[in-house]
Scaffold this motif. Structure first.
Motif, mmCIF file in Angstrom:
data_model
loop_
_atom_site.group_PDB
_atom_site.id
_atom_site.type_symbol
_atom_site.label_atom_id
_atom_site.label_comp_id
_atom_site.label_asym_id
_atom_site.label_seq_id
_atom_site.Cartn_x
_atom_site.Cartn_y
_atom_site.Cartn_z
ATOM 1 N N PRO A 217 -6.254 -11.898 -3.942
ATOM 2 C CA PRO A 217 -6.907 -10.925 -4.831
ATOM 3 C C PRO A 217 -5.933 -10.037 -5.602
ATOM 4 O O PRO A 217 -6.289 -9.514 -6.668
ATOM 5 C CB PRO A 217 -7.755 -10.100 -3.862
ATOM 6 C CG PRO A 217 -8.022 -11.010 -2.720
ATOM 7 C CD PRO A 217 -6.794 -11.848 -2.580
ATOM 8 N N LYS A 218 -4.708 -9.845 -5.085
ATOM 9 C CA LYS A 218 -3.759 -8.953 -5.747
ATOM 10 C C LYS A 218 -3.421 -9.393 -7.161
ATOM 11 O O LYS A 218 -2.922 -8.594 -7.965
ATOM 12 C CB LYS A 218 -2.478 -8.838 -4.916
ATOM 13 C CG LYS A 218 -1.676 -10.126 -4.835
ATOM 14 C CD LYS A 218 -0.470 -9.972 -3.916
ATOM 15 C CE LYS A 218 0.328 -11.270 -3.805
ATOM 16 N NZ LYS A 218 1.473 -11.114 -2.848
ATOM 17 N N TYR A 219 -3.688 -10.636 -7.484
ATOM 18 C CA TYR A 219 -3.385 -11.139 -8.822
ATOM 19 C C TYR A 219 -4.501 -10.858 -9.827
ATOM 20 O O TYR A 219 -4.392 -11.252 -10.990
ATOM 21 C CB TYR A 219 -3.117 -12.645 -8.774
ATOM 22 C CG TYR A 219 -1.899 -13.010 -7.962
ATOM 23 C CD1 TYR A 219 -0.621 -12.607 -8.350
ATOM 24 C CD2 TYR A 219 -2.022 -13.742 -6.786
ATOM 25 C CE1 TYR A 219 0.495 -12.930 -7.602
ATOM 26 C CE2 TYR A 219 -0.905 -14.075 -6.027
ATOM 27 C CZ TYR A 219 0.345 -13.672 -6.435
ATOM 28 O OH TYR A 219 1.455 -13.996 -5.697
ATOM 29 N N PHE A 220 -5.553 -10.183 -9.391
ATOM 30 C CA PHE A 220 -6.699 -9.933 -10.261
ATOM 31 C C PHE A 220 -6.955 -8.435 -10.385
ATOM 32 O O PHE A 220 -6.999 -7.725 -9.387
ATOM 33 C CB PHE A 220 -7.943 -10.625 -9.706
ATOM 34 C CG PHE A 220 -7.820 -12.121 -9.612
ATOM 35 C CD1 PHE A 220 -8.200 -12.925 -10.663
ATOM 36 C CD2 PHE A 220 -7.284 -12.716 -8.474
ATOM 37 C CE1 PHE A 220 -8.081 -14.306 -10.587
ATOM 38 C CE2 PHE A 220 -7.156 -14.090 -8.381
ATOM 39 C CZ PHE A 220 -7.552 -14.892 -9.450
ATOM 40 N N ASP A 273 -12.183 -5.857 -1.852
ATOM 41 C CA ASP A 273 -11.346 -6.933 -1.338
ATOM 42 C C ASP A 273 -9.875 -6.542 -1.381
ATOM 43 O O ASP A 273 -9.289 -6.392 -2.463
ATOM 44 C CB ASP A 273 -11.578 -8.192 -2.186
ATOM 45 C CG ASP A 273 -10.971 -9.439 -1.569
ATOM 46 O OD1 ASP A 273 -10.360 -9.342 -0.485
ATOM 47 O OD2 ASP A 273 -11.122 -10.515 -2.170
ATOM 48 N N ASN A 274 -9.279 -6.336 -0.194
ATOM 49 C CA ASN A 274 -7.866 -6.005 -0.064
ATOM 50 C C ASN A 274 -7.469 -4.760 -0.842
ATOM 51 O O ASN A 274 -6.399 -4.687 -1.451
ATOM 52 C CB ASN A 274 -6.996 -7.190 -0.492
ATOM 53 C CG ASN A 274 -6.875 -8.234 0.601
ATOM 54 O OD1 ASN A 274 -6.032 -8.139 1.495
ATOM 55 N ND2 ASN A 274 -7.755 -9.230 0.541
ATOM 56 N N SER A 305 -5.924 -1.676 4.428
ATOM 57 C CA SER A 305 -7.135 -2.210 3.821
ATOM 58 C C SER A 305 -7.298 -3.660 4.252
ATOM 59 O O SER A 305 -6.326 -4.325 4.611
ATOM 60 C CB SER A 305 -7.061 -2.125 2.288
ATOM 61 O OG SER A 305 -5.952 -2.853 1.806
ATOM 62 N N VAL A 306 -8.532 -4.135 4.227
ATOM 63 C CA VAL A 306 -8.819 -5.498 4.653
ATOM 64 C C VAL A 306 -9.644 -6.182 3.560
ATOM 65 O O VAL A 306 -10.034 -5.566 2.571
ATOM 66 C CB VAL A 306 -9.575 -5.533 5.998
ATOM 67 C CG1 VAL A 306 -8.734 -4.911 7.095
ATOM 68 C CG2 VAL A 306 -10.928 -4.827 5.886
ATOM 69 N N THR A 327 -17.836 -6.965 7.306
ATOM 70 C CA THR A 327 -17.144 -8.199 7.684
ATOM 71 C C THR A 327 -15.836 -8.306 6.917
ATOM 72 O O THR A 327 -15.685 -7.744 5.827
ATOM 73 C CB THR A 327 -18.001 -9.441 7.391
ATOM 74 O OG1 THR A 327 -18.479 -9.374 6.042
ATOM 75 C CG2 THR A 327 -19.177 -9.530 8.350
ATOM 76 N N ALA A 328 -14.874 -9.053 7.489
ATOM 77 C CA ALA A 328 -13.569 -9.248 6.869
ATOM 78 C C ALA A 328 -13.008 -10.581 7.354
ATOM 79 O O ALA A 328 -13.718 -11.376 7.976
ATOM 80 C CB ALA A 328 -12.628 -8.088 7.207
#
Length: 547
Positions: A217-220, A273-274, A305-306, A327-328
């Motif tokens: 997700p870090k790329y978005f 998310d993350n 963070s999760v 949930t994670a």
């Protein structure tokens, strides 16, 4: 292979059982049986997996449970994917699907006659009666394409997206109906994930081994939620700026709604998310304040963070304050935040035993419901990893069975190894309802590329129960936002639950051995208080708000 033969093959597959701890002898057992193969629900979630690993492929699967035709039996709506990269529903296999509940766990596909096959790559669904005509309407969130369906009351829906003022153009994952300004009209909160297009083609994974995976997700870049205020004339106004939420960009996955500080105004929890989660405190003046960090729900206690996925916002410990279950992914645990009052939450993940129980697992959908009717809400999770090739990189599992965690009544949960939840799939959304009117909450779950599951609750101990169906007169028609107390239990009327999903059903209470409820207290969104006394158990009780 024909679709019928394909579904038969899927239904006949052998399954693997995951055992998670043990249930204390004092807790009544929880048992499920998948009856989808005999139910007429012949749905396969077509997520269109490609070698390019478009991120949307792994995030489909929201659904809605609601009584669209007013016959008292909850029906099921599934969102579905589309062809890639066109994002078009180029064949019937990509249609969103609506199944009418005909009783006895028998369903009929009414998609075409209802007019809800949809358009584009759909993600989430939210049910609610936005025009107070007594017929629940449906919002479908999707990748650059949202749809608002108005229920016409004759078994058909009309696409009113444009004339209602609902816009598209961003990747929407989930949505929820609630009356944020307590004017008696349901408003709409839409959760967005990130900026993405079919042209995005970054390679993620191990190039040397030729293994491509879904990108982190870090790329978005994340996006803010949108809040639509219901004008009461069939149209909506985007009030995101005025409400103070437009500046909070996140990678939103789901939302859950409850009045956590009991000030009379519903608040909104958004999983990210993350990155830190959001908790938007409703200030009661049309604006929200983001308070997740000081409230204690932005991060786990370790400050990390999760990959927060689904959520539910209900009171699991019967202290009158709504708590948050999330949930994670594997090794992150499924966070459980206990509402300690005063606007603060405590991370109860370890104290409740949810940390040790959930650590090996990855979850998407979740719901806090009393499955054995002992008076304590249990936790159901629909499970699988995001990365279909995760086993090549770490000690985690892609496809998993669903899980249920039994509430011990002392602040802790236990696994249920004999739950019957044995089907190993890439599970995503989940919905909750008593589909056969036997007083036990059943579950429907979607799965990427495979048959949906319809879990009939066959828990053997015949505890008593009561379901409360609300009809608002001064409040919104669904009674969404009402706070209900039955004996020492508390619950809120909401349709926003799980991952990208919605369950618009009567509010359920397990009663244990009680055959009569001494007192039921309802606080309606209008502020009106109502008390009912000496109510017989084992019924669906319809309650109308006093004028």
């Amino acid at each position: 292979m024909s679709k019928t033969l394909g579904l038969t093959a899927l239904c006949g597959l052998g399954m693997l059982v995951f055992l998670v701890g043990g249930t204390a002898p004092s807790v009544p057992p929880i048992r499920f049986e998948d009856v989808v193969c005999s139910s007429g629900v012949a749905f396969v979630l077509e997520n269109s997996p490609t070698p390019r690993k478009h991120l949307i492929e792994t995030m489909a699967g929201g659904l809605a449970v609601f009584d669209y035709d007013g016959d008292g039996k909850p029906d099921i709506f599934f969102t579905n994917g589309a062809e890639l990269p066109s994002l078009k529903k180029s064949s019937k296999k990509f249609w969103n699907r609506l199944y009418r509940n005909e009783g006895g766990f028998k369903f009929r596909d009414v998609t075409e006659e209802a007019g809800v096959a949809g358009d584009g790559y759909s993600m989430g669904a939210a049910a609610g009666d936005y025009d107070n005509d007594g017929r629940p309407d449906l919002f479908v969130a999707g990748v650059n394409r949202n749809i608002l369906y108005h229920n016409l009351g004759n078994g058909k829906f009309e696409d009113v997206t444009a004339k209602a003022g609902i816009r598209s153009g961003e990747w929407a994952v989930a949505a929820g109906w609630f009356d944020y300004d307590n004017d008696g009209q349901l408003d709409l909160w839409v959760v967005h994930y990130a900026r993405w297009s079919p042209e995005y083609d970054r390679f993620c994974g191990d190039a040397n081994r030729g293994i491509r995976v879904y990108c982190h997700p870090k790329y978005f870049d994340g996006l803010a939620s949108t809040l639509y205020r219901n004008r009461g004339d069939g149209t909506f106004e985007d009030v995101s700026q005025q409400a103070g939420i437009a500046s909070f960009a996140g990678r939103g996955m789901s939302l859950a709604i409850a009045d956590y500080d009991q000030d009379g105004y519903p608040d909104v929890f958004v999983t990210n998310d993350n990155m830190p989660n959001f908790l938007f405190h409703n200030r009661g003046n049309g604006a929200f304040e983001e308070v997740a960090l000081p409230a204690g729900v932005a991060l786990r206690d370790d400050g990390k963070s999760v990959a927060s996925m689904g959520a539910d916002f209900r009171d699991y410990d019967n202290d009158g304050r709504p708590d948050i279950a999330v949930t994670a992914l594997a090794h992150e645990t499924f966070p459980l935040f206990r509402n300690s009052g005063g606007g603060r939450f405590a991370d109860a993940t370890y104290a409740s035993r949810m940390a040790s129980l959930s650590a090996p697992h990855s979850g998407w959908g979740t719901g806090l419901f009393d499955f054995n009717n002992d008076g304590w809400k249990d936790i159901f999770t629909s499970n699988a990893h995001v990365n279909d090739r995760v086993e090549l990189f770490e000690a985690a599992t892609y496809k998993e069975p669903d899980l249920v965690f039994a509430n011990q009544g002392n602040g802790t949960f236990a696994g249920v190894p004999e739950s019957g939840l044995q089907e190993v799939k890439a599970h995503r959304g989940s919905g909750y309802a008593d589909f056969d009117d036997d007083g036990r909450i059943d579950v429907v779950v979607s799965a990427l590329g495979e048959a949906a599951e319809l879990w009939r609750n066959l828990s053997p101990v015949q505890n008593h129960w009561i379901d409360i169906r609300l009809t608002g007169t001064r409040s919104n028609r669904d009674g969404i936002g009402a706070h209900i107390r039955v004996a020492n239990q508390y619950n809120d009327m909401t349709s926003a639950v799980s991952y990208a999903s919605s369950s618009l059903v009567p509010v359920h209470f397990g009663l244990g051995e009680k055959t009569v409820v001494d007192k039921i207290e309802i606080v309606w969104p209008s502020g009106k208080r109502q008390v009912l006394e000496n109510v017989k158990a084992d019924q669906i009780l319809s309650v109308r708000e006093p004028q």
